[in-house]
Design a protein around this motif. Structure first.
Motif, PDB file in Angstrom:
ATOM      1  N   GLU A   1      37.845  32.878  45.832  1.00 28.45           N
ATOM      2  CA  GLU A   1      37.238  34.098  45.297  1.00 28.45           C
ATOM      3  C   GLU A   1      38.166  34.829  44.335  1.00 28.45           C
ATOM      4  O   GLU A   1      37.708  35.453  43.370  1.00 28.45           O
ATOM      5  CB  GLU A   1      36.830  35.018  46.447  1.00 28.45           C
ATOM      6  CG  GLU A   1      35.675  34.470  47.264  1.00 28.45           C
ATOM      7  CD  GLU A   1      35.233  35.421  48.363  1.00 28.45           C
ATOM      8  OE1 GLU A   1      34.040  35.395  48.720  1.00 28.45           O
ATOM      9  OE2 GLU A   1      36.088  36.181  48.866  1.00 28.45           O
ATOM     10  N   ALA A   2      39.465  34.735  44.586  1.00 25.60           N
ATOM     11  CA  ALA A   2      40.441  35.431  43.741  1.00 25.60           C
ATOM     12  C   ALA A   2      40.481  34.873  42.318  1.00 25.60           C
ATOM     13  O   ALA A   2      40.977  35.527  41.399  1.00 25.60           O
ATOM     14  CB  ALA A   2      41.830  35.335  44.366  1.00 25.60           C
ATOM     15  N   ARG A   3      39.938  33.689  42.139  1.00 26.82           N
ATOM     16  CA  ARG A   3      39.946  33.052  40.814  1.00 26.82           C
ATOM     17  C   ARG A   3      38.773  33.490  39.946  1.00 26.82           C
ATOM     18  O   ARG A   3      38.645  33.052  38.801  1.00 26.82           O
ATOM     19  CB  ARG A   3      39.934  31.530  40.964  1.00 26.82           C
ATOM     20  CG  ARG A   3      41.141  30.985  41.734  1.00 26.82           C
ATOM     21  CD  ARG A   3      40.966  29.513  42.009  1.00 26.82           C
ATOM     22  NE  ARG A   3      42.006  29.017  42.927  1.00 26.82           N
ATOM     23  CZ  ARG A   3      42.003  27.801  43.472  1.00 26.82           C
ATOM     24  NH1 ARG A   3      40.999  26.962  43.196  1.00 26.82           N
ATOM     25  NH2 ARG A   3      42.971  27.421  44.288  1.00 26.82           N
ATOM     26  N   PHE A   4      37.902  34.312  40.496  1.00 27.20           N
ATOM     27  CA  PHE A   4      36.697  34.692  39.769  1.00 27.20           C
ATOM     28  C   PHE A   4      36.695  36.174  39.379  1.00 27.20           C
ATOM     29  O   PHE A   4      35.718  36.898  39.597  1.00 27.20           O
ATOM     30  CB  PHE A   4      35.447  34.341  40.580  1.00 27.20           C
ATOM     31  CG  PHE A   4      35.181  32.871  40.629  1.00 27.20           C
ATOM     32  CD1 PHE A   4      34.403  32.255  39.658  1.00 27.20           C
ATOM     33  CD2 PHE A   4      35.742  32.087  41.625  1.00 27.20           C
ATOM     34  CE1 PHE A   4      34.164  30.892  39.699  1.00 27.20           C
ATOM     35  CE2 PHE A   4      35.513  30.717  41.674  1.00 27.20           C
ATOM     36  CZ  PHE A   4      34.726  30.111  40.707  1.00 27.20           C
ATOM     37  N   ASP A   5      37.788  36.611  38.780  1.00 20.01           N
ATOM     38  CA  ASP A   5      37.836  37.965  38.232  1.00 20.01           C
ATOM     39  C   ASP A   5      36.887  38.052  37.041  1.00 20.01           C
ATOM     40  O   ASP A   5      36.645  37.055  36.341  1.00 20.01           O
ATOM     41  CB  ASP A   5      39.258  38.313  37.779  1.00 20.01           C
ATOM     42  CG  ASP A   5      40.195  38.549  38.951  1.00 20.01           C
ATOM     43  OD1 ASP A   5      39.674  38.879  40.041  1.00 20.01           O
ATOM     44  OD2 ASP A   5      41.408  38.393  38.792  1.00 20.01           O
ATOM     45  N   THR A   6      36.352  39.237  36.789  1.00 19.14           N
ATOM     46  CA  THR A   6      35.412  39.426  35.681  1.00 19.14           C
ATOM     47  C   THR A   6      36.134  39.401  34.338  1.00 19.14           C
ATOM     48  O   THR A   6      37.097  40.147  34.124  1.00 19.14           O
ATOM     49  CB  THR A   6      34.667  40.766  35.822  1.00 19.14           C
ATOM     50  OG1 THR A   6      34.002  40.787  37.089  1.00 19.14           O
ATOM     51  CG2 THR A   6      33.648  40.945  34.705  1.00 19.14           C
ATOM     52  N   VAL A   7      35.682  38.535  33.452  1.00 18.44           N
ATOM     53  CA  VAL A   7      36.264  38.416  32.114  1.00 18.44           C
ATOM     54  C   VAL A   7      35.708  39.517  31.221  1.00 18.44           C
ATOM     55  O   VAL A   7      34.486  39.727  31.155  1.00 18.44           O
ATOM     56  CB  VAL A   7      35.962  37.040  31.504  1.00 18.44           C
ATOM     57  CG1 VAL A   7      36.463  36.965  30.066  1.00 18.44           C
ATOM     58  CG2 VAL A   7      36.590  35.939  32.347  1.00 18.44           C
ATOM     59  N   GLN A   8      36.586  40.211  30.525  1.00 16.33           N
ATOM     60  CA  GLN A   8      36.180  41.286  29.619  1.00 16.33           C
ATOM     61  C   GLN A   8      37.038  41.228  28.364  1.00 16.33           C
ATOM     62  O   GLN A   8      38.243  40.966  28.437  1.00 16.33           O
ATOM     63  CB  GLN A   8      36.353  42.647  30.308  1.00 16.33           C
ATOM     64  CG  GLN A   8      35.863  43.833  29.496  1.00 16.33           C
ATOM     65  CD  GLN A   8      36.156  45.156  30.192  1.00 16.33           C
ATOM     66  OE1 GLN A   8      37.300  45.592  30.238  1.00 16.33           O
ATOM     67  NE2 GLN A   8      35.112  45.789  30.727  1.00 16.33           N
ATOM     68  N   ILE A   9      36.420  41.479  27.227  1.00 17.03           N
ATOM     69  CA  ILE A   9      37.156  41.568  25.959  1.00 17.03           C
ATOM     70  C   ILE A   9      37.133  42.988  25.432  1.00 17.03           C
ATOM     71  O   ILE A   9      38.143  43.519  24.985  1.00 17.03           O
ATOM     72  CB  ILE A   9      36.573  40.595  24.906  1.00 17.03           C
ATOM     73  CG1 ILE A   9      36.755  39.148  25.367  1.00 17.03           C
ATOM     74  CG2 ILE A   9      37.247  40.809  23.542  1.00 17.03           C
ATOM     75  CD1 ILE A   9      36.145  38.115  24.440  1.00 17.03           C
TER      76      ILE A   9
END
Length: 368
Positions: A17-25
């Protein structure tokens, strides 16, 4: 005897689960917070994404109004999901196939579906999806999640024909709880089919909150079970959505198989215009919190800082949308009234005998 080693499945889950942080630009103020992921879009392309999002917001507002006037049939509002829908579509090519859910009509329009046909589809008219085989689109799926299985099949067909294109599909967070969701991503993964599976997590499946859909921390992590890549992105950030879909498409056409993308967003309106009242299950505070993340506001700030957008450009887009919608609804109003024989004739390539009997019955009845 060797010492007993505990099975630490809890830590293993937390590691995943820790590998699925929300990607934001882009953050809520329109500032770049992840320059390394910034896609190589030209100024004209950035402006075009904004133009399409503004146009789609106006289309949504007018569609809601037309529905209330009784001039449209079924309608699922799209406001708040423009970045998820428009930016994801912008990363596609014309040869790519779109298998939409019922909220994904904007992607079909930008892929070539005439606006008046979109209005006719809302009314249940057979001409609404006339000629779509030339556009590489399928009709919006009403059955929740069914388009995921269809997409796996279309993508496999693309692979078997050696085409450098992909099949993309969309569902909501509620759709990720359907059996078809798992079957679709598993099948596509097993055959490395060129598919892109998008889950538009708009926080509510009608009135059921995302927190009750699953115990999973993210919906993107469900990709792990199917052995395919998954990513969670800020669905109110058009640049993050574009970058994720563009990367997934590159993987797919290079033979690396499908991807699952969770776009975390919010629908500002009701689930559909068919009686849903979001005030019964959403608070004003929650609405206000998400309003600050409006994709149009965020992207406007980003573009204005670079002198790529202005009130003049926005007003031109708004007026163009209103003119197009007015002309399209007039065309839809002038379409021939649908007959029972029209409906029967498009159900099968070759009608079974039971429908042939009904067709002949209604043909005689309609000729009187």
């Amino acid at each position: 005897m060797a010492p007993h080693t505990a099975i630490d499945e809890v830590n293993a889950l937390h590691e995943i689960e820790a590998r699925f942080d929300t990607v934001q630009i882009l953050n809520e103020e329109g500032k770049i917070v992840n320059d390394s992921l910034m896609p190589g879009l030209t100024d004209d392309e950035l402006q075009e994404i904004m133009r399409r999002m503004v146009y789609t917001r106006i289309l949504d507002q007018r569609s809601v109004s037309l529905n209330r006037q009784g001039r449209l049939g079924f309608y699922a509002p799209t406001a708040g999901q423009e970045a998820s829908q428009i930016a994801s579509h912008f990363a596609l090519e014309k040869d790519d196939f779109i298998l939409p859910g019922y909220r994904d009509v904007p992607q079909l329009i930008w892929h070539g579906l005439p606006l008046e046909q979109a209005f006719l589809w809302s009314r249940g008219h057979v001409d609404g999806m006339k000629g779509i085989e030339k556009l590489n689109i399928l009709p919006p799926q009403i059955i929740i999640g069914a388009q995921y299985v269809q997409t796996a099949g279309v993508a496999l067909g693309i692979k078997k024909r050696g085409k450098k294109s992909v099949a993309i599909t969309y569902t909501g967070d509620g759709g990720s709880s359907q059996g078809d969701f798992y079957e679709g991503i598993n099948f596509a993964g097993a055959f490395k089919a060129p598919a892109i599976f998008v889950v538009q997590n708009n926080q509510f499946a009608i009135s059921t909150p995302r927190s009750l859909q699953t115990a999973a921390k993210t919906l993107a992590q469900k990709a792990v079970a199917a052995g395919i890549p998954g990513v969670a992105v800020d669905g109110m950030d058009p640049l993050a959505v574009y970058a994720a879909v563009k990367r997934a498409r590159e993987r797919a056409v290079n033979g690396e198989g499908p991807s699952l993308i969770e776009t975390i967003c919010y629908r500002f309106g009701p689930h559909t215009m068919s009686g849903d009242d979001p005030t019964r299950y959403r608070t004003e505070d929650l609405d206000n919190e998400w309003a600050k993340k409006d994709p149009l506001v965020r992207f406007r700030k980003f573009l204005e800082e670079r002198n790529l957008w202005s009130n003049e450009k926005e007003n031109e887009t708004i007026e163009q949308a209103k003119e197009d919608i007015k002309a399209a609804i007039k065309k839809a109003d002038s379409a021939p009234k649908q007959k029972v024989t029209d409906l029967i004739s498009v159900m099968y390539e070759e009608l079974p005998y039971t429908l042939k009997e009904q067709y002949e019955f209604y043909k005689v009845k309609e000729s009187r």
